[in-house]
Design an enzyme around this catalytic site. Structure first.
Site, PDB file in Angstrom:
ATOM      1  N   VAL A  11     -78.496  -4.535  14.784  1.00 39.91           N
ATOM      2  CA  VAL A  11     -79.738  -4.182  15.480  1.00 39.91           C
ATOM      3  C   VAL A  11     -80.908  -5.026  14.977  1.00 39.91           C
ATOM      4  O   VAL A  11     -81.638  -5.640  15.753  1.00 39.91           O
ATOM      5  CB  VAL A  11     -80.030  -2.670  15.329  1.00 39.91           C
ATOM      6  CG1 VAL A  11     -81.419  -2.320  15.839  1.00 39.91           C
ATOM      7  CG2 VAL A  11     -78.977  -1.855  16.078  1.00 39.91           C
ATOM      8  N   GLU A 151     -82.875   1.968  19.868  1.00 30.81           N
ATOM      9  CA  GLU A 151     -82.307   0.751  20.455  1.00 30.81           C
ATOM     10  C   GLU A 151     -81.021   1.095  21.199  1.00 30.81           C
ATOM     11  O   GLU A 151     -80.247   1.913  20.736  1.00 30.81           O
ATOM     12  CB  GLU A 151     -82.028  -0.247  19.318  1.00 30.81           C
ATOM     13  CG  GLU A 151     -81.467  -1.558  19.779  1.00 30.81           C
ATOM     14  CD  GLU A 151     -82.267  -2.150  20.938  1.00 30.81           C
ATOM     15  OE1 GLU A 151     -83.481  -2.313  20.832  1.00 30.81           O
ATOM     16  OE2 GLU A 151     -81.639  -2.438  21.988  1.00 30.81           O
ATOM     17  N   PHE A 152     -80.827   0.473  22.364  1.00 30.84           N
ATOM     18  CA  PHE A 152     -79.662   0.812  23.197  1.00 30.84           C
ATOM     19  C   PHE A 152     -78.707  -0.367  23.408  1.00 30.84           C
ATOM     20  O   PHE A 152     -77.826  -0.311  24.263  1.00 30.84           O
ATOM     21  CB  PHE A 152     -80.140   1.360  24.550  1.00 30.84           C
ATOM     22  CG  PHE A 152     -81.041   2.563  24.407  1.00 30.84           C
ATOM     23  CD1 PHE A 152     -80.507   3.814  24.108  1.00 30.84           C
ATOM     24  CD2 PHE A 152     -82.422   2.441  24.529  1.00 30.84           C
ATOM     25  CE1 PHE A 152     -81.338   4.924  23.950  1.00 30.84           C
ATOM     26  CE2 PHE A 152     -83.255   3.544  24.370  1.00 30.84           C
ATOM     27  CZ  PHE A 152     -82.713   4.784  24.086  1.00 30.84           C
ATOM     28  N   ASN A 208     -75.954   8.266  23.613  1.00 28.86           N
ATOM     29  CA  ASN A 208     -74.656   7.825  23.078  1.00 28.86           C
ATOM     30  C   ASN A 208     -73.586   8.897  23.268  1.00 28.86           C
ATOM     31  O   ASN A 208     -72.441   8.587  23.588  1.00 28.86           O
ATOM     32  CB  ASN A 208     -74.782   7.457  21.593  1.00 28.86           C
ATOM     33  CG  ASN A 208     -75.118   5.975  21.418  1.00 28.86           C
ATOM     34  OD1 ASN A 208     -75.420   5.289  22.385  1.00 28.86           O
ATOM     35  ND2 ASN A 208     -75.066   5.497  20.189  1.00 28.86           N
ATOM     36  N   PHE A 249     -68.734   2.642  32.266  1.00 24.89           N
ATOM     37  CA  PHE A 249     -68.174   3.536  31.236  1.00 24.89           C
ATOM     38  C   PHE A 249     -67.134   4.494  31.798  1.00 24.89           C
ATOM     39  O   PHE A 249     -67.017   5.630  31.368  1.00 24.89           O
ATOM     40  CB  PHE A 249     -69.295   4.277  30.470  1.00 24.89           C
ATOM     41  CG  PHE A 249     -69.749   3.458  29.294  1.00 24.89           C
ATOM     42  CD1 PHE A 249     -70.407   2.266  29.497  1.00 24.89           C
ATOM     43  CD2 PHE A 249     -69.474   3.836  27.993  1.00 24.89           C
ATOM     44  CE1 PHE A 249     -70.782   1.465  28.440  1.00 24.89           C
ATOM     45  CE2 PHE A 249     -69.846   3.049  26.919  1.00 24.89           C
ATOM     46  CZ  PHE A 249     -70.512   1.849  27.148  1.00 24.89           C
ATOM     47  N   LEU A 250     -66.394   4.002  32.776  1.00 23.08           N
ATOM     48  CA  LEU A 250     -65.269   4.769  33.316  1.00 23.08           C
ATOM     49  C   LEU A 250     -63.975   3.972  33.159  1.00 23.08           C
ATOM     50  O   LEU A 250     -63.057   4.099  33.950  1.00 23.08           O
ATOM     51  CB  LEU A 250     -65.503   5.107  34.796  1.00 23.08           C
ATOM     52  CG  LEU A 250     -66.545   6.182  35.091  1.00 23.08           C
ATOM     53  CD1 LEU A 250     -66.669   6.421  36.585  1.00 23.08           C
ATOM     54  CD2 LEU A 250     -66.200   7.505  34.390  1.00 23.08           C
ATOM     55  N   GLY A 257     -64.321   3.610  20.149  1.00 20.00           N
ATOM     56  CA  GLY A 257     -64.407   3.365  18.709  1.00 20.00           C
ATOM     57  C   GLY A 257     -65.706   2.664  18.384  1.00 20.00           C
ATOM     58  O   GLY A 257     -66.669   2.757  19.138  1.00 20.00           O
ATOM     59  N   CYS A 260     -70.708   3.144  16.319  1.00 19.90           N
ATOM     60  CA  CYS A 260     -71.775   3.996  16.874  1.00 19.90           C
ATOM     61  C   CYS A 260     -71.270   5.274  17.543  1.00 19.90           C
ATOM     62  O   CYS A 260     -71.590   6.373  17.090  1.00 19.90           O
ATOM     63  CB  CYS A 260     -72.622   3.201  17.849  1.00 19.90           C
ATOM     64  SG  CYS A 260     -73.393   1.775  17.074  1.00 19.90           S
ATOM     65  N   LYS A 263     -69.491   7.976  15.335  1.00 21.73           N
ATOM     66  CA  LYS A 263     -70.432   8.482  14.333  1.00 21.73           C
ATOM     67  C   LYS A 263     -71.535   9.327  14.984  1.00 21.73           C
ATOM     68  O   LYS A 263     -71.906  10.394  14.491  1.00 21.73           O
ATOM     69  CB  LYS A 263     -71.048   7.274  13.598  1.00 21.73           C
ATOM     70  CG  LYS A 263     -72.294   7.574  12.789  1.00 21.73           C
ATOM     71  CD  LYS A 263     -72.914   6.293  12.250  1.00 21.73           C
ATOM     72  CE  LYS A 263     -73.857   5.667  13.242  1.00 21.73           C
ATOM     73  NZ  LYS A 263     -75.247   5.560  12.922  1.00 21.73           N
TER      74      LYS A 263
HETATM   75  C1  UGA Z   1     -72.907   1.882  21.909  1.00 20.57           C
HETATM   76  C2  UGA Z   1     -73.802   2.153  23.132  1.00 20.57           C
HETATM   77  O1  UGA Z   1     -73.121   1.757  24.315  1.00 20.57           O
HETATM   78  C3  UGA Z   1     -75.126   1.394  23.013  1.00 20.57           C
HETATM   79  O2  UGA Z   1     -75.975   1.715  24.098  1.00 20.57           O
HETATM   80  C4  UGA Z   1     -75.801   1.765  21.703  1.00 20.57           C
HETATM   81  O3  UGA Z   1     -77.010   1.072  21.511  1.00 20.57           O
HETATM   82  C5  UGA Z   1     -74.855   1.447  20.552  1.00 20.57           C
HETATM   83  O4  UGA Z   1     -73.622   2.197  20.720  1.00 20.57           O
HETATM   84  C6  UGA Z   1     -75.534   1.864  19.267  1.00 20.57           C
HETATM   85  O5  UGA Z   1     -75.791   3.057  19.092  1.00 20.57           O
HETATM   86  O6  UGA Z   1     -75.905   0.988  18.467  1.00 20.57           O
HETATM   87  P1  UGA Z   1     -71.321  -0.150  21.155  1.00 20.57           P
HETATM   88  O7  UGA Z   1     -70.807   0.790  20.123  1.00 20.57           O
HETATM   89  O8  UGA Z   1     -71.758  -1.507  20.736  1.00 20.57           O
HETATM   90  O9  UGA Z   1     -72.584   0.491  21.935  1.00 20.57           O
HETATM   91  O10 UGA Z   1     -70.180  -0.371  22.260  1.00 20.57           O
HETATM   92  P2  UGA Z   1     -69.800   0.320  23.643  1.00 20.57           P
HETATM   93  O11 UGA Z   1     -69.846  -0.705  24.690  1.00 20.57           O
HETATM   94  O12 UGA Z   1     -70.558   1.576  23.861  1.00 20.57           O
HETATM   95  O13 UGA Z   1     -68.264   0.712  23.383  1.00 20.57           O
HETATM   96  C7  UGA Z   1     -67.906   1.723  22.470  1.00 20.57           C
HETATM   97  C8  UGA Z   1     -66.436   2.006  22.557  1.00 20.57           C
HETATM   98  O14 UGA Z   1     -66.102   2.633  23.810  1.00 20.57           O
HETATM   99  C9  UGA Z   1     -65.529   0.778  22.475  1.00 20.57           C
HETATM  100  O15 UGA Z   1     -64.411   1.089  21.697  1.00 20.57           O
HETATM  101  C10 UGA Z   1     -65.148   0.522  23.919  1.00 20.57           C
HETATM  102  O16 UGA Z   1     -63.932  -0.154  24.058  1.00 20.57           O
HETATM  103  C11 UGA Z   1     -65.052   1.941  24.451  1.00 20.57           C
HETATM  104  N1  UGA Z   1     -65.228   2.049  25.908  1.00 20.57           N
HETATM  105  C12 UGA Z   1     -66.393   1.679  26.487  1.00 20.57           C
HETATM  106  C13 UGA Z   1     -64.196   2.553  26.695  1.00 20.57           C
HETATM  107  O17 UGA Z   1     -63.127   2.919  26.176  1.00 20.57           O
HETATM  108  N2  UGA Z   1     -64.368   2.668  28.044  1.00 20.57           N
HETATM  109  C14 UGA Z   1     -65.530   2.302  28.640  1.00 20.57           C
HETATM  110  O18 UGA Z   1     -65.629   2.445  29.882  1.00 20.57           O
HETATM  111  C15 UGA Z   1     -66.567   1.793  27.846  1.00 20.57           C
END
Ligand code: UGA
Length: 429
Positions: A11, A151-152, A208, A249-250, A257, A260, A263
Site C-alpha cells: 500500500v 485504500e482499496f 473486503n 468477484f464471481l 487467499g 487481506c 485476515k
Molecule cells: C483485496 C481487495 O480486493 C482490495 O480491494 C483491497 O484493497 C485489498 O484486499 C486490501 O485490503 O489491501 P487483494 O487481496 O489484493 O485485494 O486481492 P483480490 O483480488 O481481492 O483477491 C483475493 C483472493 O480472492 C485471491 O485469492 C483471488 O484469487 C480470490 N478471488 C478473487 C476469487 O477466488 N474469485 C474472484 O472472483 C475474485
C-alpha cells in the site's frame, strides 16, 4: 503537496509512487534500512505491474525519495500517511502495535500543524486512539488532524487501481483537513466520499468482507452445480448480467487467499463480536472458503485413488495472478496438503518461486511451465496466470504418465479438454 508515507509495503509504496506520479512531492519512510537502500538504488522489493517504472521515473525526477527516519519524513511534509502492517493476532483481532508506535514517533517530532492520515486497514475506532496517542506523546502544544483514508487497491493491479479508483473515502472528525485531502486527490477522476472517521474505517472492513462473501457465494454455487450437472461459469454469467449483482468477484476458485481477505474477514468477525454482534454470516463465509479447498482435495483423492507417491505437477503458487505474493496462498496450502498426503511435487510459478522457496521446501522447482507435466501422474492448476492458458497441451498429454488435469481456476473448456484426450476436472462444471 508535500506528502510523507510511513511504511513501504504494497500500500505505502504504490501510494507513494502514484502520488509522486500525479505531481506531489513524496518522501517514503521505512524502518527496514535494507529496503530503503534497495529503493534508493532503484530496486523494488515486490513484483507489481508498472510499479518499477513509476518508482524509477519519480525518483529520478526528484519527486519521490526514501528515508528510514520518521522525523525527516514528518519535517519534510504537510500530510503524513500511515501505511504500516496490521497483521492478525492469534485470537483473530488486529495487531495495532505498529500503528501505535508510529503514532508515538510522529507525536515526538510534530512542530507544526500536520494532517495524519491512516491508510492501513484498521478496526473501527482506531482513528480515535491514534489522535489520543499523538496528543499524549506530543512534546509541544501543536495542532493536528487525524483522517481515515482507506485504500482499496488490489495486488496485481495496484498501480492502475490506485490511479483509477472507484471511490475515495475520507473520514474526518472536523472539516479542517477536508480541503487539503481533496487537493491531494484532485487529479483522480473518482467520487470523493467524506464521512466520519468510524464510518470510513468500517467501509474498508465491510467492503473486503463483502467481496469475500461474493467469492464464497459463487464457490458454494459451484458445489451445487457439480452435484446438479450445471455449469458455474454459465450461472455466474447469468447472475452477473443483473446490474444489482455485477459480474466481478464471481469467479469460482480454490477459495480466497492473500494477506487481506482472510485476515479482514476474521478481524471483522472479532470487531463485531467486541461490539456485541455475532456475525454468523461471515463465519459461514470462512467455512465455505475452507470447504472449497477440502472439496478440491477430495476430488484429487477420488480420481487418483491413492495420492501417496504420485508425482503431481502444480502450476501457480501465488495467491492470484500478476503478483509474486505467496502469503496465505491457496496454491501453497494445496501443495502442503498434497505433500502431507505423500505426493511428490513439481511446481512452477511465473513470479512466485523465490518467495515460495522459503515456505515449500521438499518440492522440485521447475523453470518452465511446459516441463512441469513431464512424468507426472496428474497436473494441478492453482493460480489463474494468463500464460497457463498457453500451456503446450499436446506435449503435456504425451509426456504425462496419465493425462489428468485438476483445474482450480477453470482456465480451460471441459469439452475441448476431453476432446484433446484429458481427464479434466475443474470447479463447478
Ligand atoms: C483485496 C481487495 O480486493 C482490495 O480491494 C483491497 O484493497 C485489498 O484486499 C486490501 O485490503 O489491501 P487483494 O487481496 O489484493 O485485494 O486481492 P483480490 O483480488 O481481492 O483477491 C483475493 C483472493 O480472492 C485471491 O485469492 C483471488 O484469487 C480470490 N478471488 C478473487 C476469487 O477466488 N474469485 C474472484 O472472483 C475474485
Amino acid at each position: 503537496m508535500r506528502l510523507c508515507i510511513i511504511g513501504t509495503g504494497y500500500v505505502g509504496l504504490v501510494a507513494g509512487a502514484c502520488f509522486a506520479e500525479v505531481g506531489h512531492n513524496v518522501i517514503c519512510v521505512d524502518n527496514d534500512e535494507a529496503k530503503v537502500k534497495l529503493l534508493k538504488s532503484g530496486g523494488i522489493p515486490i513484483y507489481e505491474p508498472g510499479l518499477e517504472e513509476l518508482v524509477k521515473r519519480n525518483t529520478s525526477n526528484g519527486r519521490l525519495s526514501f528515508t528510514s527516519s520518521i522525523p525527516e519524513g514528518v519535517a519534510k511534509s504537510d500530510v503524513v500517511f500511515i501505511a504500516v502492517p496490521t497483521p492478525p493476532l492469534p485470537d483473530g483481532s488486529v495487531d495495532l502495535s505498529f500503528i501505535e508506535k508510529v503514532a508515538r514517533e510522529i507525536a515526538g517530532c510534530l512542530t507544526s500543524y500536520k494532517i495524519i492520515v491512516d491508510k492501513s486497514t484498521v478496526p473501527v475506532k482506531t482513528g480515535e486512539k491514534v489522535a489520543e496517542t499523538i496528543k499524549r506523546y506530543c512534546k509541544t502544544k501543536v495542532e493536528f488532524d487525524v483522517v481515515s483514508n482507506p485504500e482499496f487497491m488490489r495486488e496485481g493491479s495496484a498501480v492502475s487501481d490506485f490511479l483509477h479508483p472507484d471511490r475515495i473515502v475520507i473520514g474526518v472528525s472536523t472539516p479542517r483537513p477536508v480541503k487539503r485531502m481533496k487537493e491531494i486527490y484532485a487529479q483522480f477522476n473518482a467520487p470523493i466520499l467524506v464521512t466520519n472517521i468510524n464510518s470510513a474505517e468500517l467501509i474498508k472492513h465491510a467492503s473486503n468482507s463483502f467481496l469475500a462473501l461474493k467469492i464464497s457465494y459463487i464457490n458454494a454455487i459451484s458445489a451445487i452445480c457439480e452435484a446438479a450437472g450445471a455449469n458455474v461459469q454459465e450461472v455466474a454469467k447469468g447472475m452477473g448480467l443483473d446490474k444489482r449483482i455485477g459480474p466481478d468477484f464471481l469467479q469460482p476458485s480454490l477459495g480466497f487467499g492473500g494477506s487481506c481477505l482472510p485476515k479482514d474477514v476474521m478481524a471483522f468477525i472479532k470487531i463485531a463480536e467486541d461490539l456485541g454482534y455475532d456475525f454468523t454470516l461471515l463465519k459461514e463465509v470462512q467455512r465455505i472458503n475452507a470447504a472449497q479447498m477440502d472439496r478440491f482435495i477430495k476430488k484429487i483423492n477420488e480420481t487418483l485413488w491413492v495420492i501417496k507417491d504420485k508425482k503431481i505437477g502444480v502450476l501457480g503458487l501465488t495467491f492470484k495472478k500478476n503478483t509474486d505474493d505467496v502469503r496465505m496462498s491457496p496454491a501453497i496450502e494445496l501443495c502442503q496438503r498434497l505433500l502431507k498426503a505423500g505426493a511428490k511435487l513439481r511446481v512452477f510459478d511465473p513470479k512466485g518461486m523465490e518467495k515460495a522457496k522459503a515456505i515449500l521446501k521438499d518440492v522440485e522447482y521447475v523453470d518452465d511451465m511446459n516441463k512441469v507435466p513431464e512424468g507426472c501422474d496428474a497436473l494441478v492448476i492453482a493460480t489463474e496466470w494468463d500464460e497457463f492458458k498457453q500451456l503446450d497441451l499436446e506435449h503435456a498429454r504425451k509426456t504425462m504418465l496419465c493425462p489428468i488435469i485438476f483445474d482450480g481456476r477453470n482456465l480451460f473448456d471441459p469439452a475441448e479438454m476431453e476432446e484433446k484426450g484429458f481427464i479434466y476436472k475443474s470447479i463447478g462444471r
